[in-house]
Design a protein around this motif. Structure first.
Motif, mmCIF file in Angstrom:
data_model
loop_
_atom_site.group_PDB
_atom_site.id
_atom_site.type_symbol
_atom_site.label_atom_id
_atom_site.label_comp_id
_atom_site.label_asym_id
_atom_site.label_seq_id
_atom_site.Cartn_x
_atom_site.Cartn_y
_atom_site.Cartn_z
ATOM 1 N N MET A 1 0.612 -0.909 0.323
ATOM 2 C CA MET A 1 0.380 -0.099 0.509
ATOM 3 C C MET A 1 0.841 1.241 -0.353
ATOM 4 S SD MET A 1 -3.499 0.382 2.062
ATOM 5 C CE MET A 1 -2.538 -1.210 3.398
ATOM 6 N N VAL A 2 1.803 1.091 0.950
ATOM 7 C CA VAL A 2 2.931 2.877 0.383
ATOM 8 C C VAL A 2 3.537 2.477 -0.026
ATOM 9 C CG1 VAL A 2 4.881 3.939 1.801
ATOM 10 C CG2 VAL A 2 3.469 1.978 3.021
ATOM 11 N N PHE A 3 3.619 1.829 -1.563
ATOM 12 C CA PHE A 3 4.145 2.023 -2.947
ATOM 13 C C PHE A 3 2.640 2.728 -4.438
ATOM 14 C CE2 PHE A 3 7.539 0.271 -0.818
ATOM 15 C CZ PHE A 3 8.285 1.190 -0.540
ATOM 16 N N GLN A 4 1.622 2.502 -3.283
ATOM 17 C CA GLN A 4 0.779 2.858 -4.084
ATOM 18 C C GLN A 4 0.472 1.779 -5.550
ATOM 19 O OE1 GLN A 4 0.375 6.918 -4.893
ATOM 20 N NE2 GLN A 4 0.236 7.357 -2.542
ATOM 21 N N LYS A 5 1.228 0.409 -5.676
ATOM 22 C CA LYS A 5 1.120 -0.244 -6.665
ATOM 23 C C LYS A 5 -0.511 -1.575 -6.628
ATOM 24 C CE LYS A 5 5.230 0.190 -7.406
ATOM 25 N NZ LYS A 5 5.764 0.693 -8.640
ATOM 26 N N CYS A 6 -0.466 -1.771 -7.500
ATOM 27 C CA CYS A 6 -2.310 -2.784 -7.482
ATOM 28 C C CYS A 6 -2.126 -4.062 -6.316
ATOM 29 C CB CYS A 6 -1.699 -3.802 -9.150
ATOM 30 S SG CYS A 6 -3.269 -4.685 -9.283
ATOM 31 N N PRO A 7 -2.924 -4.050 -6.105
ATOM 32 C CA PRO A 7 -3.713 -4.988 -4.978
ATOM 33 C C PRO A 7 -3.224 -6.022 -5.131
ATOM 34 C CG PRO A 7 -5.477 -4.122 -5.475
ATOM 35 C CD PRO A 7 -4.535 -3.380 -5.651
ATOM 36 N N LYS A 8 -3.788 -6.540 -6.364
ATOM 37 C CA LYS A 8 -3.634 -7.925 -6.929
ATOM 38 C C LYS A 8 -1.709 -8.713 -7.492
ATOM 39 C CE LYS A 8 -5.755 -11.307 -10.540
ATOM 40 N NZ LYS A 8 -6.559 -10.980 -11.325
ATOM 41 N N CYS A 9 -1.349 -7.864 -8.235
ATOM 42 C CA CYS A 9 0.129 -8.156 -8.825
ATOM 43 C C CYS A 9 1.112 -7.541 -7.617
ATOM 44 C CB CYS A 9 0.363 -8.324 -10.037
ATOM 45 S SG CYS A 9 -0.061 -6.563 -10.622
ATOM 46 N N GLU A 10 1.028 -6.309 -7.270
ATOM 47 C CA GLU A 10 1.524 -5.079 -6.724
ATOM 48 C C GLU A 10 2.715 -4.393 -7.811
ATOM 49 O OE1 GLU A 10 2.662 -7.876 -3.117
ATOM 50 O OE2 GLU A 10 0.737 -7.505 -2.458
ATOM 51 N N ASP A 11 2.853 -5.081 -9.085
ATOM 52 C CA ASP A 11 3.253 -4.073 -9.635
ATOM 53 C C ASP A 11 3.010 -3.697 -10.095
ATOM 54 O OD1 ASP A 11 5.870 -5.957 -9.260
ATOM 55 O OD2 ASP A 11 4.696 -7.586 -10.462
ATOM 56 N N GLY A 12 2.235 -3.162 -10.761
ATOM 57 C CA GLY A 12 1.294 -1.696 -11.631
ATOM 58 C C GLY A 12 1.256 -0.529 -10.587
ATOM 59 N N LYS A 13 1.281 0.735 -11.769
ATOM 60 C CA LYS A 13 0.328 1.316 -10.521
ATOM 61 C C LYS A 13 -0.161 2.148 -10.947
ATOM 62 C CE LYS A 13 5.979 3.375 -11.648
ATOM 63 N NZ LYS A 13 5.973 4.702 -12.239
ATOM 64 N N MET A 14 -0.834 2.079 -10.115
ATOM 65 C CA MET A 14 -2.198 2.777 -9.518
ATOM 66 C C MET A 14 -2.542 3.737 -10.022
ATOM 67 S SD MET A 14 -3.411 1.681 -5.849
ATOM 68 C CE MET A 14 -4.962 1.914 -5.582
ATOM 69 N N PHE A 15 -1.671 4.830 -9.805
ATOM 70 C CA PHE A 15 -1.947 6.836 -10.803
ATOM 71 C C PHE A 15 -0.584 7.149 -11.640
ATOM 72 C CE2 PHE A 15 -3.409 5.688 -6.412
ATOM 73 C CZ PHE A 15 -4.515 7.414 -5.886
ATOM 74 N N LYS A 16 -0.831 7.825 -12.970
ATOM 75 C CA LYS A 16 -0.819 8.177 -13.723
ATOM 76 C C LYS A 16 0.035 9.892 -13.690
ATOM 77 C CE LYS A 16 -4.128 7.894 -16.544
ATOM 78 N NZ LYS A 16 -4.608 7.326 -17.697
ATOM 79 N N GLY A 17 -0.725 10.412 -12.632
ATOM 80 C CA GLY A 17 -0.682 11.183 -12.119
ATOM 81 C C GLY A 17 -0.836 12.195 -10.428
ATOM 82 N N VAL A 18 -0.759 13.203 -10.150
ATOM 83 C CA VAL A 18 -1.067 13.283 -9.195
ATOM 84 C C VAL A 18 -2.587 12.959 -8.563
ATOM 85 C CG1 VAL A 18 -1.472 15.340 -7.507
ATOM 86 C CG2 VAL A 18 0.104 15.071 -9.088
ATOM 87 N N PHE A 19 -3.629 13.640 -9.683
ATOM 88 C CA PHE A 19 -4.998 12.973 -9.546
ATOM 89 C C PHE A 19 -5.168 12.278 -10.149
ATOM 90 C CE2 PHE A 19 -4.696 17.281 -7.138
ATOM 91 C CZ PHE A 19 -5.215 16.531 -5.993
ATOM 92 N N GLN A 20 -4.533 11.803 -10.915
ATOM 93 C CA GLN A 20 -5.020 10.804 -12.450
ATOM 94 C C GLN A 20 -4.443 9.457 -11.831
ATOM 95 O OE1 GLN A 20 -4.175 12.111 -16.094
ATOM 96 N NE2 GLN A 20 -6.114 11.406 -16.795
ATOM 97 N N MET A 21 -6.185 8.437 -11.875
ATOM 98 C CA MET A 21 -5.792 6.985 -11.492
ATOM 99 C C MET A 21 -5.712 6.221 -12.558
ATOM 100 S SD MET A 21 -7.948 5.025 -8.456
ATOM 101 C CE MET A 21 -7.142 4.022 -8.005
ATOM 102 N N ASN A 22 -4.664 5.374 -12.702
ATOM 103 C CA ASN A 22 -4.637 4.224 -14.001
ATOM 104 C C ASN A 22 -6.139 3.593 -14.148
ATOM 105 O OD1 ASN A 22 -2.205 5.159 -15.430
ATOM 106 N ND2 ASN A 22 -1.526 3.807 -13.653
#
Length: 104
Positions: A1-22
């Motif tokens: 959670m600290v690095f804001q990664k995907c909860p399923k694979c823990e590799d992909g980033k959840m955010f692509k900007g400050v307020f924009q989420m993938n």
């Protein structure tokens, strides 16, 4: 959670900007927003996170008898700086919590 990664694979980033989420994870394709209004519960988490930051500051400054306008100025400044962090972490916490309960 600290690095804001995907909860399923823990590799992909959840955010692509400050307020924009993938929309999906770039590694496993997990869809982050499962339905419309999915992150409404993250608002409650954000309010608790904000309260944990603001309440101690306000209590300490009030105990030190600092004028109200200075308290407002400091808390306003803290709020502007903390909003992006609280927004991101509230969504991250909610997504990881929900995934631990319902991993679909």
């Amino acid at each position: 959670m600290v690095f804001q990664k995907c909860p399923k694979c823990e590799d992909g980033k959840m955010f692509k900007g400050v307020f924009q989420m993938n929309q999906t994870c770039s590694y496993c394709g997990f869809k982050f927003e499962r339905e419309e209004g999915y992150f409404t519960s993250a608002i409650i988490i954000a309010n608790f996170l904000y309260a944990f930051i603001v309440a101690p500051i306000m209590l300490i400054m009030t105990a030190l008898e600092i004028p109200f306008w200075k308290i407002g100025l400091l808390l306003g400044s803290v709020s502007l700086v903390m909003v992006p962090f609280i927004f991101r972490f509230a969504r991250t916490i909610w997504l990881h919590f929900d995934f631990s309960i319902n991993p679909e």
